[in-house]
Design a protein around this motif. Structure first.
Motif, PDB file in Angstrom:
ATOM      1  N   VAL A 126       0.864  -1.176   0.000  1.00  0.00           N
ATOM      2  CA  VAL A 126       0.000   0.000   0.000  1.00  0.00           C
ATOM      3  C   VAL A 126       0.901   1.226   0.000  1.00  0.00           C
ATOM      4  CG1 VAL A 126      -1.694   1.347   1.300  1.00  0.00           C
ATOM      5  CG2 VAL A 126      -1.895  -1.140   1.185  1.00  0.00           C
ATOM      6  N   LEU A 185       1.543  -6.048   5.719  1.00  0.00           N
ATOM      7  CA  LEU A 185       0.077  -6.098   5.647  1.00  0.00           C
ATOM      8  C   LEU A 185      -0.423  -7.490   6.019  1.00  0.00           C
ATOM      9  CD1 LEU A 185      -0.586  -4.172   2.300  1.00  0.00           C
ATOM     10  CD2 LEU A 185      -1.044  -3.344   4.618  1.00  0.00           C
ATOM     11  N   VAL A 200       0.889   5.265   0.322  1.00  0.00           N
ATOM     12  CA  VAL A 200       0.090   6.410   0.744  1.00  0.00           C
ATOM     13  C   VAL A 200       0.848   7.682   0.406  1.00  0.00           C
ATOM     14  CG1 VAL A 200      -0.967   7.604   2.696  1.00  0.00           C
ATOM     15  CG2 VAL A 200      -0.980   5.100   2.598  1.00  0.00           C
ATOM     16  N   ALA A 252      -6.089   6.671   7.447  1.00  0.00           N
ATOM     17  CA  ALA A 252      -7.039   5.557   7.374  1.00  0.00           C
ATOM     18  C   ALA A 252      -8.115   5.811   6.331  1.00  0.00           C
ATOM     19  CB  ALA A 252      -7.677   5.321   8.736  1.00  0.00           C
ATOM     20  N   ILE A 256      -3.337  -0.249   9.261  1.00  0.00           N
ATOM     21  CA  ILE A 256      -2.488   0.182   8.141  1.00  0.00           C
ATOM     22  C   ILE A 256      -1.996   1.608   8.388  1.00  0.00           C
ATOM     23  CG2 ILE A 256      -2.425   0.665   5.666  1.00  0.00           C
ATOM     24  CD1 ILE A 256      -4.521  -1.549   5.290  1.00  0.00           C
ATOM     25  N   ALA A 257      -2.884   2.473   8.838  1.00  0.00           N
ATOM     26  CA  ALA A 257      -2.508   3.864   9.117  1.00  0.00           C
ATOM     27  C   ALA A 257      -1.453   3.919  10.214  1.00  0.00           C
ATOM     28  CB  ALA A 257      -3.738   4.664   9.508  1.00  0.00           C
ATOM     29  N   VAL A 312      -5.598   3.356   0.995  1.00  0.00           N
ATOM     30  CA  VAL A 312      -5.893   2.467   2.121  1.00  0.00           C
ATOM     31  C   VAL A 312      -7.281   1.863   1.958  1.00  0.00           C
ATOM     32  CG1 VAL A 312      -6.241   2.355   4.618  1.00  0.00           C
ATOM     33  CG2 VAL A 312      -4.363   3.706   3.675  1.00  0.00           C
ATOM     34  N   PRO A 326      -8.101  -0.554   8.444  1.00  0.00           N
ATOM     35  CA  PRO A 326      -7.527   0.715   7.970  1.00  0.00           C
ATOM     36  C   PRO A 326      -6.747   1.454   9.060  1.00  0.00           C
ATOM     37  CG  PRO A 326      -9.927   0.847   8.148  1.00  0.00           C
ATOM     38  CD  PRO A 326      -9.558  -0.588   8.273  1.00  0.00           C
ATOM     39  N   ASN A 329      -7.507   7.468   3.544  1.00  0.00           N
ATOM     40  CA  ASN A 329      -6.827   7.662   2.268  1.00  0.00           C
ATOM     41  C   ASN A 329      -7.370   6.693   1.221  1.00  0.00           C
ATOM     42  OD1 ASN A 329      -4.358   6.772   0.398  1.00  0.00           O
ATOM     43  ND2 ASN A 329      -4.043   8.905   1.026  1.00  0.00           N
TER      44      ASN A 329
END
Length: 688
Positions: free
Chosen positions: A316, A332, A318, A381, A357-358, A386, A354, A383
């Protein structure tokens, strides 16, 4: 024990005990009326901060006014206790030598002194449990007899006198055998010691009550709710209570019991109501319903739901301003694996992904010397990259669509039922024709339970403080799971009779049922004393027990009145109508119970004879006291007198003989005062 003292024909004198008791009744009614008027006169205009609070308080006041209603035909108190000494710390302080009137609700005078004690209060407990072996410091227990709402008799037990204490209460017998018109009544005046122990059991424990016909298991369950609401009102007001019955007719029959005890906030529903995520328009054959109701389907559904999770293969990336932050696929995958290992709901994990991930992005930001806060994490989160990753890794699942796919896609079902369901079982539940959409599908009741299970896998079901489950023996394992989800953080009262199980998936043992309910630690109690069904009737019906539930203890009727019982060879429907007319000459209600297929024929015969009748669930009145009852709806209902039509037809109306004999057992045990069995064909040999 003294003989019941009826009202004398001549004008009573002031020192007559009956006069004094009537005076106390009149004063208590006046005090209750004053309590109600005090609530009605409350002015809340200056004590509420806003409109919402005003509406809430007004509703609470309205409920309180209803709870203080004085029902003219319902005795305000039914007993009195005279203590020898102080009852002790477990009862009421300062009760030495005092008298306590026991009733359905608490009533106090203008000074706040009690005139009637709630039957659920600790000081009332000896009214139900005191005996000659354990008087519980009670010198006198007085019972009152009523005609309508008028006090007409009393009866004393001097518990210090073994001869009197051992006698049978005539008023108690009269109350138990009193004719019944209308819905089910409460039993606060007749609760027996073994019933009282269950009623007053702790909120934290789950209790399963095995009880044959007439043992009062339904009443015990309802009175336990009333007791728990009294003892734990604030807690249950927050968490809620629920009574679950087998059908609408049954719920209508019992719906007045709790309001008569002043409890208005208890919801009632069927299992079908609880799982009504889709409209049920179809039916299953017995074989398909058995497989769909099997607890193994829970694992099939769990596999199907989590099969939507796809391990990430791409990172991912960002973009924030001029910087690009990259979360690699292996990281991930670690996040996804952690969420799966935690065993949280599918939907909750999807909402957490999310943020996880953030968080990984924020860790990189901090290593780069930035100082991001929670607002930055929330922005990451949300984005687009994401969101796209979450949709690909952990897509949303619609429970109804998932179940529809399982029932229509043979490969999908086989993949997730491997090692759980046999090939024959999979073919049994697969739909023969494709379905366009969830809305056009003809869902069965068992399908709705599957959707409820899938819904709970996605999002946690709200748990209540206490659930009463009546006629539980007819539930499938998956239905037990559906009920158990409604009390995961609370407790349950499970009521039933294994001998009355009339579904192909009927409960085999209560231990198994409690396990499916998620309450394996529950205590199993058995009620074997029959208070409602006459001796001759229960003895006749018990001939079936060796064939339908050989391990159960037969109910032993404790009634002195053996009741009216007769088996008649019939020459046709005219004899059935004549039997109804005969029983209607007696006071009370009459039920005509017949195999479902026979109901239309008998309806025509009753109409032709000019006899008006009701359907199950409709309230009997003084003018219409006859109810025509299909055998499939008779469970849980009671009538003073019953005409049972064609026992052989009742048995033959079921898919197998054991289920048919159980249905017959139910039908035979609905009478409170008398039963007439009519038949043109030979009786089932098990009744010989």
């Amino acid at each position: 024990m003294s003989t019941p003292a009826d009202a004398p024909a001549a004008a009573p004198t002031a020192d007559n005990p009956l006069v004094r008791e009537r005076s106390h009744l009149a004063a208590s009614r006046a005090a209750l009326r004053a309590m109600r008027e005090d609530v009605e006169s409350l002015d809340i205009r200056d004590v509420t901060a806003n409109w919402v609070n005003a509406q809430i308080l007004a509703r609470q006041i309205e409920d309180r006014i209803k709870a203080l209603a004085d029902l003219s035909d319902t005795p305000l108190f039914f007993g009195r206790l005279d203590y020898l000494h102080s009852p002790g710390a477990d009862l009421a302080e300062g009760a030495q030598g005092e008298q306590f009137y026991i009733g359905r609700r608490h009533v106090h005078d203008a000074d706040g002194d009690p005139m009637v004690i709630d039957w659920r209060a600790p000081v009332s407990q000896p009214f139900y449990r005191a005996s000659k072996k354990d008087p519980m410091d009670v010198a006198l227990r007085r019972r009152f007899g009523y005609t309508g709402g008028d006090l007409t008799a009393y009866e004393d037990e001097h518990l210090s006198d073994p001869a009197e204490a051992a006698a049978t209460s005539k008023l108690l017998q009269q109350e138990i055998e009193r004719p019944r018109v209308g819905p089910m009544r409460d039993i606060v005046a007749t609760i027996q010691p073994e019933q009282d122990e269950i009623v007053r059991s702790a909120l934290s424990g789950t209790v399963c009550v095995q009880g044959g016909p007439g043992t009062g298991k339904t009443a015990v369950g309802l009175h336990r709710v009333a007791y728990l609401l009294y003892a734990h009102r604030e807690r249950l007001a927050r968490t809620g209570t629920l009574v679950i019955g087998p059908n609408k007719s049954f719920l209508h029959y019992i719906e007045q019991v709790l309001p008569a005890l002043g409890e208005l906030a208890v919801r009632q529903a069927t299992v079908d109501d609880l799982v009504a995520h889709v409209e049920v328009r179809g039916t299953d054959g017995a074989a398909a319903a058995i497989v769909k109701g099997d607890a193994r389907m829970a694992e099939v559904l769990r596999r199907a739901v989590y099969s939507h999770v796809t391990p990430p293969t791409e990172p991912v990336v960002v973009v924030r301003g001029s910087r690009r932050w990259r979360v690699p696929a292996y990281e991930l995958e670690e996040v996804v694996r952690e969420l799966l290992d935690r065993g949280i709901r599918y939907g909750a994990a999807r909402e957490a992904l999310p943020q996880r991930i953030a968080h990984a992005v924020l860790v990189q930001m901090e290593r780069a010397g930035e100082a991001p806060d929670d607002r930055v994490q929330d922005a990451v989160a949300r984005n687009t990259a994401v969101k796209a990753a979450v949709k690909a890794i952990w897509p949303p699942v619609d429970p109804a669509k998932l179940v529809l796919r399982l029932l229509t896609d043979a490969e999908f079902l086989a993949a997730h039922a491997e090692g759980i369901l046999t090939e024959d079982e999979r073919e049994t539940i697969l739909w023969a024709r494709p379905v366009r959409s969830v809305r056009s599908a003809k869902w069965s009741a068992a399908d709705a339970v599957l959707i409820d299970e899938a819904t709970d896998l996605v999002e946690r079901t709200h748990s209540l403080g206490h659930v009463v489950l009546d006629e539980a023996q007819d539930l499938s394992p998956m239905q037990y799971r559906a009920v158990g989800r409604r009390c995961t953080t609370g407790s349950a009262t499970v009521l039933g009779d294994l001998a009355q199980g009339t579904t192909p998936w009927a409960t085999r043992t209560w231990e198994e049922a409690l396990s499916h309910l998620g309450k394996g630690e529950g205590v199993i109690e058995e009620l074997t004393a029959g208070f409602r069904v006459p001796t001759d009737v229960i003895a006749y019906a018990s001939r079936l027990l060796p064939h339908i539930a050989p391990g159960l203890t037969p109910v032993a009727s404790v009634r002195e009145n053996p009741g009216f019982f007769e088996v008649r060879a019939s020459e046709g429907d005219a004899d059935v109508v004549a039997a109804c007319e005969e029983l209607l000459r007696h006071e009370g209600s009459t039920g005509l119970i017949a195999a479902d297929a026979r109901v239309p024929v008998l309806a025509e015969a009753l109409t032709a004879a000019g006899l008006t009748y009701l359907s199950p669930g409709e309230e009997t009145t003084a003018e219409t006291r006859l109810t025509l009852v299909p055998a499939s709806l008779a469970k849980g209902l009671e009538y003073d007198y019953v005409v049972l039509d064609e026992p052989r037809a009742v048995v033959d109306g079921e898919p197998d003989e054991r289920t048919g004999l159980r249905r017959l057992y139910v039908a035979l045990t609905r009478a409170v005062s008398g039963l007439v069995v009519t038949h043109t064909t030979a009786l089932p040999p098990q009744l010989s």
